[in-house]
Design an enzyme around this catalytic site. Structure first.
Site, short mmCIF file in Angstrom:
data_model
loop_
_atom_site.label_atom_id
_atom_site.label_comp_id
_atom_site.label_asym_id
_atom_site.label_seq_id
_atom_site.Cartn_x
_atom_site.Cartn_y
_atom_site.Cartn_z
N GLN A 71 0.14 -4.73 -7.00
CA GLN A 71 -1.22 -5.01 -7.48
C GLN A 71 -1.64 -4.04 -8.59
O GLN A 71 -1.02 -2.99 -8.76
CB GLN A 71 -2.20 -4.86 -6.32
CG GLN A 71 -2.01 -5.87 -5.19
CD GLN A 71 -3.09 -5.74 -4.14
OE1 GLN A 71 -2.80 -5.37 -3.02
NE2 GLN A 71 -4.33 -6.04 -4.49
N HIS A 72 -2.72 -4.42 -9.26
CA HIS A 72 -3.52 -3.54 -10.14
C HIS A 72 -2.94 -3.17 -11.50
O HIS A 72 -3.67 -2.68 -12.36
CB HIS A 72 -3.90 -2.21 -9.44
CG HIS A 72 -4.31 -2.34 -8.02
ND1 HIS A 72 -5.38 -3.13 -7.64
CD2 HIS A 72 -3.82 -1.79 -6.88
CE1 HIS A 72 -5.51 -3.04 -6.32
NE2 HIS A 72 -4.57 -2.25 -5.84
N ASP A 227 1.14 -8.33 -3.82
CA ASP A 227 2.18 -8.18 -2.79
C ASP A 227 1.63 -8.12 -1.37
O ASP A 227 2.22 -8.67 -0.44
CB ASP A 227 3.10 -6.98 -3.08
CG ASP A 227 2.38 -5.67 -3.30
OD1 ASP A 227 1.13 -5.62 -3.23
OD2 ASP A 227 3.07 -4.66 -3.56
O1 LIG Z 1 -1.96 -0.60 -4.88
C1 LIG Z 1 -1.57 -1.20 -3.89
C2 LIG Z 1 -2.51 -1.94 -3.01
O2 LIG Z 1 -3.85 -1.77 -3.37
C3 LIG Z 1 -0.11 -1.18 -3.58
O3 LIG Z 1 0.14 -1.72 -2.31
C4 LIG Z 1 0.66 -1.89 -4.65
O4 LIG Z 1 0.41 -3.28 -4.53
C5 LIG Z 1 2.13 -1.53 -4.64
O5 LIG Z 1 2.79 -1.99 -3.52
P1 LIG Z 1 4.27 -1.56 -3.05
O6 LIG Z 1 5.17 -1.62 -4.22
O7 LIG Z 1 4.16 -0.22 -2.43
O8 LIG Z 1 4.62 -2.60 -2.03
#
Ligand SMILES: O=C(CO)[C@@H](O)[C@H](O)COP(=O)(O)O
Ligand SMILES: Nc1ncnc2c1ncn2[C@@H]1O[C@H](COP(=O)(O)OP(=O)(O)O)[C@@H](O)[C@H]1O
Length: 464
Positions: A71-72, A227
């Site tokens: 995300q983000h 994700d």
């Molecule tokens: O920033 C967040 C949720 O807000 C993280 O969960 C990212 O979405 C990255 O996820 P992973 O690569 O650790 O699964």
């Protein structure tokens, strides 16, 4: 047999799963690594996706595909559809001051919680855009469109020519800081001031099972999502299920009917991939705490787990606060990790391994409490992510959480969730296909509240 594919373009790697569309049975899979940085050129994700698809035997025989991703991440495109600069990822903390400034500009954290259910921290896209406007004004001027990692990759699969065809979904849009999961609408009035008055094009928000286009090989493209929303879809998470993911990030989330509104900024009011809410707490230090501890002790993950399980509960007073990369929840972007309570008796690799895992779990246990404070019912705790492959993590989790923990068999749940979404979009049905519930191993242990009590005292001794 009709096949569908799910993609997880996550922080450390890209994973592709090909499944049977009626049952969800995995037929084949592939993966490829991502660069180890917090600013990554999106083209690197496309390269990793190509490699992962190739190791999964290609997608030519697949009828539908969906992309889920970290995300983000801030992906900026110019008016020729070229990427303006490497994407700043969720775990890049250079935007911490920009986030604090945005909070002040709107009149405090409560105003953001009311507006979009999310209080900006460095991770949130809107903070990265403020950083861009202030530190790279020429790149900000060149930016014609802004999208998120999954939006960009899905668009690439569809040909990636015209930014007006970019789309996202409410799950990922809700992590931007300029979309409200409660009202399902963009808040451009928050975005433009973040960009110091500039305006940019945003992706259209597709419905949960909408067909957004076709890949070059003619497969239907589902809307994709963030994700964490994809993991919830894979696990068929319902109200009462709290999903704890130990990947690069530590995430505690739950599907809920109630939008989060936490002026404390611990719980982010995100949306899920089915039309509901996904209140979520995210920490910056999770599976990499295990990686760093294993490397420090000169052992592999199996040995780290064995060592941790050979030390007593509470590590004889040794406490690790694992803020190796700063921290996001609590918001301490400049914090460092620390170890407290060293004595000769607990200065052993086993105590150190145990304390690292307890410290990681204490941060997640606080996340569960924050969710409960947002009226989330905690009936079952499900533990997933790469870190859940650690036996010690699974065995210590119920002691720190004070509740039993279910560990679904190790699998790439984000990619599986994306595949389930692809099957849903392909079927054009009202509900996602019934792929059954994943069998899970149950871990139970006596709760050890003293571990959390010691941790919370020590946590506040760390810098911020
Ligand atoms: O920033 C967040 C949720 O807000 C993280 O969960 C990212 O979405 C990255 O996820 P992973 O690569 O650790 O699964
Ligand atoms: N057996 C294991 N024990 C502990 N950690 C593990 C194990 N296997 C993988 N990991 C860790 O899990 C992490 C990757 O998890 P994953 O959920 O795929 O991350 P992401 O989705 O953020 O890229 C890596 O840091 C890796 O070292």
């Amino acid at each position: 047999m009709t096949l569908v594919a799910g993609i997880d373009s996550s922080t450390q790697s890209c994973k592709v799963i090909v499944c049977e569309s009626d049952t969800g049975e995995t037929v084949r899979e592939g993966r490829a690594p991502h660069p180890d940085d917090t600013a990554v050129a999106p083209q690197e994700w496309a390269k990793a996706l190509d490699a992962a698809m190739a190791t999964a035997g290609g997608l030519d025989d697949v009828a539908a595909v969906s992309v889920a991703a970290q995300q983000h991440g801030m992906v900026c495109l110019d008016d020729a559809s070229s990427v303006v600069r490497p994407a700043l990822l969720w775990n890049d903390t250079r935007s911490a001051d920009a986030a604090a400034e945005l909070v002040d500009d709107l009149g405090g954290a409560g105003s953001w919680a009311d507006a979009v259910g999310v209080v900006p921290v460095a991770a949130i896209t809107v903070s990265k855009l403020r950083w861009l406007a202030d530190f790279e004004p020429r790149n900000a001027d060149r930016t014609a469109a802004v999208c998120l990692p999954h939006d960009w990759l899905g668009w690439q699969l569809a040909g990636g020519q015209d930014p007006s065809t970019l789309s996202t979904d409410r799950g990922d849009a809700s992590g931007s800081g300029y979309f409200s999961a409660a009202t399902d609408s963009y808040r451009r009035d928050l975005l433009s001031p973040a960009l110091r008055g500039r305006t940019v094009q945003l992706p259209r928000v597709a419905g949960p099972a909408e067909q957004i286009g076709e890949t070059r090989s003619g497969a239907v493209l589902g809307p994709g999502t963030g994700d964490n929303a994809a993991a919830a879809l894979a696990l068929d998470a319902r109200e009462g299920d709290v999903v704890v993911s130990v990947g690069t990030s530590g995430v505690v989330s739950a599907v809920s009917a109630i939008p989060a509104n936490d002026p404390g900024g611990f719980v982010a009011g995100f949306a899920d991939a089915t039309g509901h809410q996904l209140p979520l707490v995210c920490t910056l230090n999770a599976a990499r705490v295990l990686d760093a501890t294993a490397s420090l002790l000169g052992v592999d993950h199996d040995e780290l787990s064995r060592l941790a399980l050979s030390a007593p509960c509470g590590s004889d007073g040794l406490v690790m606060v694992p803020y190796f990369e700063g921290e996001r929840t609590p918001n301490r972007p400049r914090a460092t990790a620390s170890v407290h309570g060293l004595r000769l008796a607990n200065s052993t690799p086993a105590h150190f391994a145990h304390a690292a895992i307890e410290g990681l779990l204490c941060g997640l246990a606080e996340g569960i409490d924050h969710l409960a404070a947002q009226r989330v019912t905690v009936r079952r705790i499900l533990l997933v992510g790469g870190g859940a492959r650690s036996r010690a993590l699974c065995e210590l989790a119920p002691t720190v959480f004070g509740a039993p923990v279910l560990v679904p068999r190790p699998a790439e749940y984000v990619a599986i969730g994306a595949a389930r979404q692809a099957a849903w979009a392909l079927a054009g049905a009202v509900e996602p296909p019934d792929w059954g519930r994943t069998p899970a191993e149950r871990y139970e242990a006596d709760p050890a509240p003293a571990v959390r009590q010691r941790y919370s005292k020590v946590r506040d001794l760390t810098d911020s």
